[in-house]
Design a protein around this motif. Structure first.
Motif, PDB file in Angstrom:
ATOM      1  N   ASP A 142      -3.194 -17.540  -6.169  1.00 42.93           N
ATOM      2  CA  ASP A 142      -4.135 -18.449  -5.506  1.00 42.93           C
ATOM      3  C   ASP A 142      -3.623 -18.773  -4.105  1.00 42.93           C
ATOM      4  O   ASP A 142      -2.437 -19.048  -3.905  1.00 42.93           O
ATOM      5  CB  ASP A 142      -4.282 -19.754  -6.298  1.00 42.93           C
ATOM      6  CG  ASP A 142      -4.982 -19.531  -7.635  1.00 42.93           C
ATOM      7  OD1 ASP A 142      -5.644 -18.487  -7.771  1.00 42.93           O
ATOM      8  OD2 ASP A 142      -4.852 -20.388  -8.514  1.00 42.93           O
ATOM      9  N   GLN A 287     -14.141 -23.292   9.384  1.00 43.12           N
ATOM     10  CA  GLN A 287     -13.837 -23.479   7.969  1.00 43.12           C
ATOM     11  C   GLN A 287     -14.555 -24.699   7.404  1.00 43.12           C
ATOM     12  O   GLN A 287     -15.141 -24.643   6.313  1.00 43.12           O
ATOM     13  CB  GLN A 287     -12.328 -23.651   7.785  1.00 43.12           C
ATOM     14  CG  GLN A 287     -11.510 -22.418   8.066  1.00 43.12           C
ATOM     15  CD  GLN A 287     -10.040 -22.670   7.803  1.00 43.12           C
ATOM     16  OE1 GLN A 287      -9.561 -22.481   6.692  1.00 43.12           O
ATOM     17  NE2 GLN A 287      -9.322 -23.101   8.818  1.00 43.12           N
ATOM     18  N   CYS A 288     -14.490 -25.783   8.139  1.00 42.35           N
ATOM     19  CA  CYS A 288     -15.113 -27.029   7.680  1.00 42.35           C
ATOM     20  C   CYS A 288     -16.619 -26.864   7.512  1.00 42.35           C
ATOM     21  O   CYS A 288     -17.184 -27.223   6.470  1.00 42.35           O
ATOM     22  CB  CYS A 288     -14.799 -28.158   8.651  1.00 42.35           C
ATOM     23  SG  CYS A 288     -15.568 -29.735   8.227  1.00 42.35           S
ATOM     24  N   SER A 291     -17.666 -24.569   4.602  1.00 44.12           N
ATOM     25  CA  SER A 291     -17.421 -25.171   3.282  1.00 44.12           C
ATOM     26  C   SER A 291     -18.490 -26.185   2.903  1.00 44.12           C
ATOM     27  O   SER A 291     -18.644 -26.519   1.718  1.00 44.12           O
ATOM     28  CB  SER A 291     -16.049 -25.838   3.257  1.00 44.12           C
ATOM     29  OG  SER A 291     -16.009 -26.974   4.117  1.00 44.12           O
ATOM     30  N   ILE A 296     -21.214 -21.999  -1.093  1.00 42.17           N
ATOM     31  CA  ILE A 296     -20.150 -21.285  -0.379  1.00 42.17           C
ATOM     32  C   ILE A 296     -18.825 -22.031  -0.519  1.00 42.17           C
ATOM     33  O   ILE A 296     -18.760 -23.246  -0.317  1.00 42.17           O
ATOM     34  CB  ILE A 296     -20.495 -21.105   1.110  1.00 42.17           C
ATOM     35  CG1 ILE A 296     -21.684 -20.151   1.260  1.00 42.17           C
ATOM     36  CG2 ILE A 296     -19.292 -20.590   1.895  1.00 42.17           C
ATOM     37  CD1 ILE A 296     -22.125 -19.935   2.686  1.00 42.17           C
ATOM     38  N   SER A 297     -17.793 -21.290  -0.864  1.00 44.02           N
ATOM     39  CA  SER A 297     -16.434 -21.820  -0.828  1.00 44.02           C
ATOM     40  C   SER A 297     -15.616 -20.934   0.100  1.00 44.02           C
ATOM     41  O   SER A 297     -15.851 -19.725   0.189  1.00 44.02           O
ATOM     42  CB  SER A 297     -15.806 -21.842  -2.228  1.00 44.02           C
ATOM     43  OG  SER A 297     -15.838 -20.553  -2.817  1.00 44.02           O
ATOM     44  N   ILE A 298     -14.686 -21.534   0.800  1.00 44.54           N
ATOM     45  CA  ILE A 298     -13.897 -20.783   1.787  1.00 44.54           C
ATOM     46  C   ILE A 298     -12.434 -20.768   1.377  1.00 44.54           C
ATOM     47  O   ILE A 298     -11.974 -21.596   0.587  1.00 44.54           O
ATOM     48  CB  ILE A 298     -14.067 -21.359   3.211  1.00 44.54           C
ATOM     49  CG1 ILE A 298     -13.539 -22.801   3.277  1.00 44.54           C
ATOM     50  CG2 ILE A 298     -15.516 -21.318   3.638  1.00 44.54           C
ATOM     51  CD1 ILE A 298     -12.188 -22.938   3.913  1.00 44.54           C
ATOM     52  N   PHE A 299     -11.705 -19.791   1.920  1.00 49.03           N
ATOM     53  CA  PHE A 299     -10.277 -19.682   1.688  1.00 49.03           C
ATOM     54  C   PHE A 299      -9.553 -20.064   2.981  1.00 49.03           C
ATOM     55  O   PHE A 299     -10.057 -19.791   4.069  1.00 49.03           O
ATOM     56  CB  PHE A 299      -9.924 -18.257   1.268  1.00 49.03           C
ATOM     57  CG  PHE A 299     -10.578 -17.845  -0.018  1.00 49.03           C
ATOM     58  CD1 PHE A 299      -9.951 -18.074  -1.229  1.00 49.03           C
ATOM     59  CD2 PHE A 299     -11.836 -17.267  -0.012  1.00 49.03           C
ATOM     60  CE1 PHE A 299     -10.563 -17.711  -2.424  1.00 49.03           C
ATOM     61  CE2 PHE A 299     -12.458 -16.899  -1.195  1.00 49.03           C
ATOM     62  CZ  PHE A 299     -11.820 -17.120  -2.401  1.00 49.03           C
ATOM     63  N   CYS A 308     -15.057 -15.887   2.680  1.00 46.36           N
ATOM     64  CA  CYS A 308     -15.928 -16.819   1.970  1.00 46.36           C
ATOM     65  C   CYS A 308     -16.371 -16.229   0.637  1.00 46.36           C
ATOM     66  O   CYS A 308     -16.558 -15.012   0.516  1.00 46.36           O
ATOM     67  CB  CYS A 308     -17.184 -17.140   2.782  1.00 46.36           C
ATOM     68  SG  CYS A 308     -16.875 -17.777   4.438  1.00 46.36           S
ATOM     69  N   TYR A 310     -19.531 -16.608  -2.159  1.00 46.61           N
ATOM     70  CA  TYR A 310     -20.868 -17.165  -2.370  1.00 46.61           C
ATOM     71  C   TYR A 310     -21.220 -16.963  -3.838  1.00 46.61           C
ATOM     72  O   TYR A 310     -21.475 -15.851  -4.285  1.00 46.61           O
ATOM     73  CB  TYR A 310     -21.895 -16.483  -1.472  1.00 46.61           C
ATOM     74  CG  TYR A 310     -23.308 -17.018  -1.659  1.00 46.61           C
ATOM     75  CD1 TYR A 310     -23.635 -18.317  -1.269  1.00 46.61           C
ATOM     76  CD2 TYR A 310     -24.300 -16.239  -2.229  1.00 46.61           C
ATOM     77  CE1 TYR A 310     -24.914 -18.816  -1.432  1.00 46.61           C
ATOM     78  CE2 TYR A 310     -25.592 -16.716  -2.393  1.00 46.61           C
ATOM     79  CZ  TYR A 310     -25.890 -18.007  -1.996  1.00 46.61           C
ATOM     80  OH  TYR A 310     -27.163 -18.503  -2.167  1.00 46.61           O
ATOM     81  N   ARG A 311     -21.224 -18.070  -4.580  1.00 44.21           N
ATOM     82  CA  ARG A 311     -21.528 -18.028  -6.010  1.00 44.21           C
ATOM     83  C   ARG A 311     -22.478 -19.179  -6.346  1.00 44.21           C
ATOM     84  O   ARG A 311     -22.038 -20.275  -6.695  1.00 44.21           O
ATOM     85  CB  ARG A 311     -20.248 -18.155  -6.838  1.00 44.21           C
ATOM     86  CG  ARG A 311     -19.245 -17.017  -6.682  1.00 44.21           C
ATOM     87  CD  ARG A 311     -18.152 -17.159  -7.732  1.00 44.21           C
ATOM     88  NE  ARG A 311     -17.146 -16.120  -7.660  1.00 44.21           N
ATOM     89  CZ  ARG A 311     -15.995 -16.228  -7.013  1.00 44.21           C
ATOM     90  NH1 ARG A 311     -15.732 -17.344  -6.335  1.00 44.21           N
ATOM     91  NH2 ARG A 311     -15.122 -15.246  -7.007  1.00 44.21           N
ATOM     92  N   HIS A 351     -18.240 -11.939  -2.215  1.00 39.21           N
ATOM     93  CA  HIS A 351     -17.505 -12.377  -1.032  1.00 39.21           C
ATOM     94  C   HIS A 351     -18.018 -11.730   0.249  1.00 39.21           C
ATOM     95  O   HIS A 351     -18.546 -10.626   0.241  1.00 39.21           O
ATOM     96  CB  HIS A 351     -16.014 -12.059  -1.181  1.00 39.21           C
ATOM     97  CG  HIS A 351     -15.317 -12.853  -2.241  1.00 39.21           C
ATOM     98  ND1 HIS A 351     -15.481 -12.588  -3.585  1.00 39.21           N
ATOM     99  CD2 HIS A 351     -14.459 -13.902  -2.156  1.00 39.21           C
ATOM    100  CE1 HIS A 351     -14.738 -13.443  -4.286  1.00 39.21           C
ATOM    101  NE2 HIS A 351     -14.115 -14.244  -3.444  1.00 39.21           N
TER     102      HIS A 351
END
Length: 375
Positions: A142, A287-288, A291, A296-299, A308, A310-311, A351
Protein backbone atom coordinates in the motif's frame (compact mmCIF):
# COMPACT_ATOMS: atom_id res chain seq x y z
CA UNK A 1 33.47 -0.92 -1.96
CA UNK A 2 32.41 -1.29 -5.57
CA UNK A 3 30.01 -4.08 -6.53
CA UNK A 4 30.96 -5.27 -10.00
CA UNK A 5 28.42 -6.07 -12.71
CA UNK A 6 27.62 -9.41 -14.30
CA UNK A 7 29.11 -10.44 -17.62
CA UNK A 8 28.48 -8.03 -20.45
CA UNK A 9 26.69 -9.60 -23.38
CA UNK A 10 28.93 -9.90 -26.43
CA UNK A 11 26.15 -9.95 -29.01
CA UNK A 12 22.46 -9.21 -29.35
CA UNK A 13 22.36 -5.43 -29.72
CA UNK A 14 19.86 -5.57 -32.54
CA UNK A 15 16.78 -5.99 -30.39
CA UNK A 16 14.08 -3.44 -31.07
CA UNK A 17 11.35 -2.76 -28.57
CA UNK A 18 7.82 -3.22 -29.90
CA UNK A 19 5.28 -0.42 -30.13
CA UNK A 20 4.49 0.64 -26.58
CA UNK A 21 1.93 2.65 -24.66
CA UNK A 22 -0.35 3.32 -27.61
CA UNK A 23 -1.77 6.86 -27.65
CA UNK A 24 -5.45 7.47 -26.95
CA UNK A 25 -7.92 6.80 -29.75
CA UNK A 26 -9.01 10.26 -30.85
CA UNK A 27 -12.03 11.61 -32.69
CA UNK A 28 -11.35 12.28 -36.35
CA UNK A 29 -12.68 14.40 -39.19
CA UNK A 30 -14.95 17.34 -38.37
CA UNK A 31 -15.36 16.18 -34.76
CA UNK A 32 -11.63 16.50 -34.13
CA UNK A 33 -11.42 19.92 -35.81
CA UNK A 34 -14.10 21.31 -33.49
CA UNK A 35 -12.23 20.40 -30.30
CA UNK A 36 -9.66 22.48 -28.43
CA UNK A 37 -7.29 19.75 -27.25
CA UNK A 38 -5.77 19.59 -23.77
CA UNK A 39 -3.16 16.86 -23.31
CA UNK A 40 -3.22 15.41 -19.80
CA UNK A 41 -1.75 12.09 -20.96
CA UNK A 42 1.95 13.05 -21.27
CA UNK A 43 4.43 13.50 -18.42
CA UNK A 44 6.04 16.54 -20.05
CA UNK A 45 6.93 19.92 -18.57
CA UNK A 46 3.60 21.75 -18.08
CA UNK A 47 5.20 25.05 -19.14
CA UNK A 48 6.16 23.61 -22.53
CA UNK A 49 9.39 24.13 -24.45
CA UNK A 50 11.63 27.02 -23.29
CA UNK A 51 11.92 29.92 -25.73
CA UNK A 52 15.70 29.43 -25.90
CA UNK A 53 15.19 25.84 -27.07
CA UNK A 54 12.57 26.85 -29.63
CA UNK A 55 14.85 29.55 -31.01
CA UNK A 56 17.75 27.09 -31.31
CA UNK A 57 15.58 24.54 -33.11
CA UNK A 58 14.35 27.19 -35.53
CA UNK A 59 17.83 28.55 -36.17
CA UNK A 60 19.49 25.19 -36.76
CA UNK A 61 16.64 23.87 -38.93
CA UNK A 62 17.23 26.83 -41.29
CA UNK A 63 21.01 26.51 -41.44
CA UNK A 64 23.11 24.27 -43.64
CA UNK A 65 24.92 21.98 -41.24
CA UNK A 66 27.91 20.26 -42.81
CA UNK A 67 28.92 16.62 -42.13
CA UNK A 68 32.04 17.92 -40.42
CA UNK A 69 29.94 20.02 -38.04
CA UNK A 70 27.70 17.03 -37.33
CA UNK A 71 30.66 14.83 -36.44
CA UNK A 72 32.10 17.49 -34.16
CA UNK A 73 28.75 17.96 -32.42
CA UNK A 74 28.30 14.20 -31.98
CA UNK A 75 31.71 13.99 -30.31
CA UNK A 76 30.93 17.00 -28.09
CA UNK A 77 27.48 15.98 -26.82
CA UNK A 78 28.61 13.38 -24.22
CA UNK A 79 30.87 15.98 -22.58
CA UNK A 80 28.05 18.53 -22.48
CA UNK A 81 25.63 16.06 -20.90
CA UNK A 82 28.36 14.92 -18.50
CA UNK A 83 28.73 18.48 -17.18
CA UNK A 84 24.95 18.81 -16.91
CA UNK A 85 24.61 15.65 -14.81
CA UNK A 86 27.89 15.89 -12.89
CA UNK A 87 29.70 12.83 -14.26
CA UNK A 88 32.66 12.15 -16.57
CA UNK A 89 32.17 12.05 -20.33
CA UNK A 90 33.17 8.39 -20.40
CA UNK A 91 30.12 7.62 -18.26
CA UNK A 92 27.67 8.95 -20.88
CA UNK A 93 26.01 7.09 -23.75
CA UNK A 94 23.84 9.44 -25.83
CA UNK A 95 20.63 8.16 -27.38
CA UNK A 96 17.34 9.35 -28.81
CA UNK A 97 14.34 8.24 -26.72
CA UNK A 98 14.49 6.75 -23.24
CA UNK A 99 13.04 3.55 -24.71
CA UNK A 100 15.91 3.38 -27.22
CA UNK A 101 18.40 3.78 -24.39
CA UNK A 102 16.67 1.19 -22.19
CA UNK A 103 16.65 -1.33 -25.06
CA UNK A 104 20.39 -0.87 -25.58
CA UNK A 105 21.08 -1.17 -21.85
CA UNK A 106 19.01 -4.37 -21.61
CA UNK A 107 21.01 -5.89 -24.47
CA UNK A 108 24.31 -5.03 -22.79
CA UNK A 109 23.95 -7.84 -20.27
CA UNK A 110 23.60 -11.62 -20.21
CA UNK A 111 20.05 -12.72 -19.29
CA UNK A 112 19.15 -12.27 -15.64
CA UNK A 113 16.09 -12.57 -13.42
CA UNK A 114 15.12 -8.89 -13.29
CA UNK A 115 12.96 -7.52 -10.49
CA UNK A 116 10.40 -4.99 -11.73
CA UNK A 117 8.26 -3.44 -8.97
CA UNK A 118 4.70 -3.08 -10.28
CA UNK A 119 2.74 -1.04 -11.25
CA UNK A 120 5.30 0.10 -13.81
CA UNK A 121 5.70 1.18 -17.42
CA UNK A 122 4.92 -1.57 -19.93
CA UNK A 123 8.12 -0.55 -21.74
CA UNK A 124 10.27 -1.97 -18.95
CA UNK A 125 9.05 -5.53 -19.26
CA UNK A 126 8.92 -5.43 -23.05
CA UNK A 127 12.43 -4.03 -23.53
CA UNK A 128 13.93 -6.38 -20.95
CA UNK A 129 11.98 -9.36 -22.23
CA UNK A 130 13.04 -8.73 -25.83
CA UNK A 131 16.66 -8.90 -24.65
CA UNK A 132 16.14 -12.33 -23.11
CA UNK A 133 15.79 -11.32 -19.46
CA UNK A 134 13.24 -13.03 -17.23
CA UNK A 135 10.84 -10.62 -15.52
CA UNK A 136 10.08 -11.01 -11.81
CA UNK A 137 7.14 -8.74 -10.97
CA UNK A 138 7.45 -7.50 -7.38
CA UNK A 139 4.06 -6.29 -6.08
CA UNK A 140 4.25 -3.01 -4.22
CA UNK A 141 2.63 -2.62 -0.80
CA UNK A 142 0.00 0.00 0.00
CA UNK A 143 1.29 3.44 -0.97
CA UNK A 144 3.44 1.93 -3.75
CA UNK A 145 6.73 2.23 -1.89
CA UNK A 146 9.32 0.08 -3.69
CA UNK A 147 9.50 -3.18 -1.69
CA UNK A 148 12.64 -4.20 0.13
CA UNK A 149 14.68 -6.75 -1.91
CA UNK A 150 15.21 -9.00 1.12
CA UNK A 151 11.45 -9.18 1.65
CA UNK A 152 10.91 -10.15 -2.00
CA UNK A 153 13.48 -12.94 -1.65
CA UNK A 154 11.77 -14.20 1.51
CA UNK A 155 8.48 -14.36 -0.40
CA UNK A 156 10.03 -16.68 -2.97
CA UNK A 157 10.77 -14.12 -5.71
CA UNK A 158 14.50 -14.53 -6.41
CA UNK A 159 16.25 -12.10 -8.77
CA UNK A 160 19.77 -10.91 -9.49
CA UNK A 161 19.07 -7.62 -11.34
CA UNK A 162 16.47 -4.86 -11.07
CA UNK A 163 14.62 -2.21 -13.06
CA UNK A 164 13.56 0.74 -10.88
CA UNK A 165 12.30 4.26 -11.53
CA UNK A 166 12.69 7.63 -9.83
CA UNK A 167 9.89 8.73 -9.97
CA UNK A 168 7.90 5.61 -10.79
CA UNK A 169 5.13 5.68 -13.39
CA UNK A 170 2.18 5.57 -12.91
CA UNK A 171 2.45 5.59 -9.11
CA UNK A 172 4.23 8.99 -9.00
CA UNK A 173 6.43 7.91 -6.08
CA UNK A 174 10.10 8.79 -5.60
CA UNK A 175 12.75 6.15 -4.99
CA UNK A 176 14.31 6.17 -1.53
CA UNK A 177 18.10 6.30 -1.51
CA UNK A 178 18.43 3.48 1.03
CA UNK A 179 16.11 1.27 -1.02
CA UNK A 180 18.33 1.73 -4.07
CA UNK A 181 21.42 0.94 -2.00
CA UNK A 182 19.76 -2.29 -0.84
CA UNK A 183 19.07 -3.30 -4.46
CA UNK A 184 22.62 -2.43 -5.49
CA UNK A 185 23.93 -4.75 -2.76
CA UNK A 186 21.56 -7.54 -3.80
CA UNK A 187 21.90 -7.34 -7.62
CA UNK A 188 24.47 -7.74 -10.37
CA UNK A 189 23.12 -4.54 -11.92
CA UNK A 190 20.32 -2.05 -11.36
CA UNK A 191 18.75 0.31 -13.93
CA UNK A 192 17.05 3.46 -12.62
CA UNK A 193 14.81 5.44 -14.97
CA UNK A 194 15.11 9.12 -13.97
CA UNK A 195 13.58 10.75 -17.02
CA UNK A 196 11.03 12.59 -14.84
CA UNK A 197 13.20 13.47 -11.82
CA UNK A 198 13.27 17.20 -12.70
CA UNK A 199 9.46 17.42 -12.51
CA UNK A 200 8.94 16.25 -8.92
CA UNK A 201 8.39 17.59 -5.43
CA UNK A 202 12.02 17.87 -4.34
CA UNK A 203 13.14 14.61 -5.92
CA UNK A 204 16.84 13.72 -5.60
CA UNK A 205 18.75 12.18 -8.50
CA UNK A 206 20.80 9.07 -7.70
CA UNK A 207 23.60 10.04 -10.11
CA UNK A 208 26.01 10.63 -7.22
CA UNK A 209 25.98 6.90 -6.44
CA UNK A 210 27.64 6.09 -9.78
CA UNK A 211 31.08 6.87 -8.34
CA UNK A 212 30.87 4.05 -5.78
CA UNK A 213 28.57 1.57 -7.54
CA UNK A 214 29.70 0.29 -10.90
CA UNK A 215 26.56 -1.87 -11.17
CA UNK A 216 24.27 1.18 -11.41
CA UNK A 217 22.88 2.49 -14.72
CA UNK A 218 20.78 5.67 -14.76
CA UNK A 219 18.61 6.84 -17.65
CA UNK A 220 18.17 10.61 -18.00
CA UNK A 221 16.34 12.63 -20.64
CA UNK A 222 15.84 16.22 -21.73
CA UNK A 223 12.60 15.20 -23.45
CA UNK A 224 10.25 15.34 -20.45
CA UNK A 225 12.10 18.08 -18.56
CA UNK A 226 12.01 20.54 -21.47
CA UNK A 227 8.92 19.25 -23.31
CA UNK A 228 10.58 17.96 -26.47
CA UNK A 229 8.29 15.09 -27.60
CA UNK A 230 9.23 15.49 -31.25
CA UNK A 231 12.96 15.71 -30.54
CA UNK A 232 13.98 12.93 -28.13
CA UNK A 233 17.35 13.36 -26.44
CA UNK A 234 18.21 10.88 -23.70
CA UNK A 235 21.27 9.17 -22.29
CA UNK A 236 22.50 6.37 -20.05
CA UNK A 237 24.92 7.21 -17.26
CA UNK A 238 26.94 4.12 -16.43
CA UNK A 239 30.29 2.44 -15.86
CA UNK A 240 32.54 3.32 -18.84
CA UNK A 241 32.53 -0.27 -20.17
CA UNK A 242 28.73 -0.32 -20.22
CA UNK A 243 28.50 3.20 -21.62
CA UNK A 244 30.75 2.22 -24.53
CA UNK A 245 28.61 -0.80 -25.40
CA UNK A 246 25.41 1.23 -25.21
CA UNK A 247 26.91 3.93 -27.44
CA UNK A 248 27.58 1.34 -30.13
CA UNK A 249 24.00 0.06 -30.04
CA UNK A 250 21.62 2.88 -29.22
CA UNK A 251 19.67 4.90 -31.79
CA UNK A 252 21.14 8.39 -31.91
CA UNK A 253 19.23 11.70 -32.04
CA UNK A 254 18.49 12.84 -35.59
CA UNK A 255 20.60 16.00 -35.37
CA UNK A 256 23.83 15.92 -33.38
CA UNK A 257 24.25 19.68 -33.91
CA UNK A 258 20.88 20.42 -32.36
CA UNK A 259 21.43 17.90 -29.54
CA UNK A 260 24.70 19.59 -28.60
CA UNK A 261 23.09 23.03 -28.66
CA UNK A 262 20.20 21.90 -26.43
CA UNK A 263 22.60 20.25 -23.99
CA UNK A 264 24.45 23.57 -23.71
CA UNK A 265 21.23 25.49 -23.13
CA UNK A 266 20.00 23.02 -20.50
CA UNK A 267 22.98 23.79 -18.28
CA UNK A 268 22.04 27.47 -17.96
CA UNK A 269 18.27 27.33 -18.46
CA UNK A 270 16.09 28.63 -15.58
CA UNK A 271 12.95 27.07 -17.06
CA UNK A 272 13.10 24.17 -14.61
CA UNK A 273 13.30 26.49 -11.60
CA UNK A 274 10.05 28.16 -12.66
CA UNK A 275 8.49 24.78 -13.37
CA UNK A 276 9.34 23.43 -9.92
CA UNK A 277 7.74 26.48 -8.29
CA UNK A 278 4.59 25.77 -10.29
CA UNK A 279 4.57 22.07 -9.40
CA UNK A 280 5.06 22.79 -5.69
CA UNK A 281 1.58 24.31 -5.81
CA UNK A 282 -0.16 22.38 -8.57
CA UNK A 283 0.66 18.79 -7.59
CA UNK A 284 -1.02 19.11 -4.14
CA UNK A 285 -3.88 21.15 -5.65
CA UNK A 286 -4.55 18.55 -8.34
CA UNK A 287 -4.53 15.70 -5.83
CA UNK A 288 -6.98 17.51 -3.58
CA UNK A 289 -9.43 18.43 -6.35
CA UNK A 290 -9.38 14.97 -7.95
CA UNK A 291 -10.05 13.30 -4.59
CA UNK A 292 -13.23 15.41 -4.20
CA UNK A 293 -14.80 13.98 -7.37
CA UNK A 294 -17.31 11.21 -6.52
CA UNK A 295 -16.12 7.71 -7.37
CA UNK A 296 -12.46 8.76 -7.67
CA UNK A 297 -9.69 7.96 -5.23
CA UNK A 298 -6.13 9.15 -5.72
CA UNK A 299 -2.72 7.82 -4.74
CA UNK A 300 -0.10 10.12 -3.16
CA UNK A 301 1.81 11.89 -5.92
CA UNK A 302 5.37 13.19 -5.80
CA UNK A 303 5.73 13.94 -9.53
CA UNK A 304 3.79 15.84 -12.19
CA UNK A 305 1.14 13.14 -12.64
CA UNK A 306 -1.48 11.57 -10.40
CA UNK A 307 -2.63 7.95 -10.46
CA UNK A 308 -6.37 7.66 -9.92
CA UNK A 309 -8.82 4.81 -9.33
CA UNK A 310 -12.42 5.12 -10.54
CA UNK A 311 -14.75 2.63 -8.87
CA UNK A 312 -18.38 3.72 -8.70
CA UNK A 313 -20.06 2.08 -5.74
CA UNK A 314 -23.02 -0.22 -6.25
CA UNK A 315 -25.40 2.46 -4.99
CA UNK A 316 -23.75 5.36 -6.85
CA UNK A 317 -25.42 6.54 -10.05
CA UNK A 318 -22.54 8.23 -11.85
CA UNK A 319 -22.04 9.31 -15.45
CA UNK A 320 -19.28 6.82 -16.36
CA UNK A 321 -19.41 3.05 -16.01
CA UNK A 322 -15.70 2.46 -15.42
CA UNK A 323 -12.29 4.06 -15.96
CA UNK A 324 -12.07 3.34 -19.74
CA UNK A 325 -15.55 4.82 -20.22
CA UNK A 326 -14.57 7.90 -18.21
CA UNK A 327 -11.41 8.33 -20.31
CA UNK A 328 -13.40 8.01 -23.55
CA UNK A 329 -15.84 10.70 -22.44
CA UNK A 330 -12.99 13.01 -21.46
CA UNK A 331 -11.41 12.51 -24.88
CA UNK A 332 -14.71 13.38 -26.55
CA UNK A 333 -14.59 16.68 -24.65
CA UNK A 334 -11.00 17.36 -25.76
CA UNK A 335 -9.03 16.10 -22.74
CA UNK A 336 -6.47 13.40 -23.47
CA UNK A 337 -5.99 11.12 -20.46
CA UNK A 338 -4.10 7.84 -20.20
CA UNK A 339 -5.95 4.71 -19.16
CA UNK A 340 -3.82 2.18 -17.28
CA UNK A 341 -5.49 -0.98 -18.55
CA UNK A 342 -2.27 -2.30 -20.12
CA UNK A 343 -0.03 -1.31 -17.23
CA UNK A 344 1.66 -4.24 -15.43
CA UNK A 345 0.29 -4.64 -11.92
CA UNK A 346 -2.91 -2.63 -12.48
CA UNK A 347 -6.39 -4.17 -12.49
CA UNK A 348 -8.02 -3.47 -15.90
CA UNK A 349 -10.98 -1.12 -16.03
CA UNK A 350 -10.23 0.69 -12.79
CA UNK A 351 -7.35 3.17 -13.10
CA UNK A 352 -6.19 6.15 -15.11
CA UNK A 353 -3.40 8.73 -14.85
CA UNK A 354 -3.66 12.52 -15.10
CA UNK A 355 -0.72 14.81 -15.70
CA UNK A 356 -0.40 18.11 -13.83
CA UNK A 357 -0.47 21.26 -15.94
CA UNK A 358 -1.01 24.97 -15.24
CA UNK A 359 -3.78 26.16 -12.90
CA UNK A 360 -6.18 27.38 -15.64
CA UNK A 361 -5.80 24.07 -17.52
CA UNK A 362 -6.13 22.02 -14.34
CA UNK A 363 -9.26 23.91 -13.30
CA UNK A 364 -10.84 23.36 -16.71
CA UNK A 365 -10.03 19.65 -16.60
CA UNK A 366 -11.47 19.14 -13.11
CA UNK A 367 -14.65 21.05 -14.05
CA UNK A 368 -15.26 18.83 -17.09
CA UNK A 369 -14.44 15.70 -15.10
CA UNK A 370 -17.06 16.64 -12.48
CA UNK A 371 -19.62 17.37 -15.19
CA UNK A 372 -19.15 13.90 -16.68
CA UNK A 373 -19.24 12.03 -13.38
CA UNK A 374 -22.10 14.01 -11.81
CA UNK A 375 -24.53 14.15 -14.72
Amino acid sequence: MEKHMGNLRATGYGAVAPALDAPPVLPCGDAAKAIDWFDFSQTLNPLGTPASFANAMHRISRSNVTPTQERAARAQTPSLLARLYGVAAENVAVGASATDVLTAVANAFEPRNVAVPVPSRATYEQCLGSAGHRIVEIPSPDGFIVPDPAMAHRLGMPFNAAMLANPAFPTSRLLARQTLLDYLDACDWVIVDERGIDLTLGGESMVGLLREHSNLIIIRSLTDAFSLPGLPLSCALAHPAVARRISLAVAKPTSATLSAELAKLAASEHHLDVTRELLDTEIPWMQCMLSLVPGISIFPAEANFVMCAYRPGATMRLGAADAPDLVRQLQARGFLVRTLDRTPGVEPGTHFCVSVRTRPENERFVAVLREIVMR
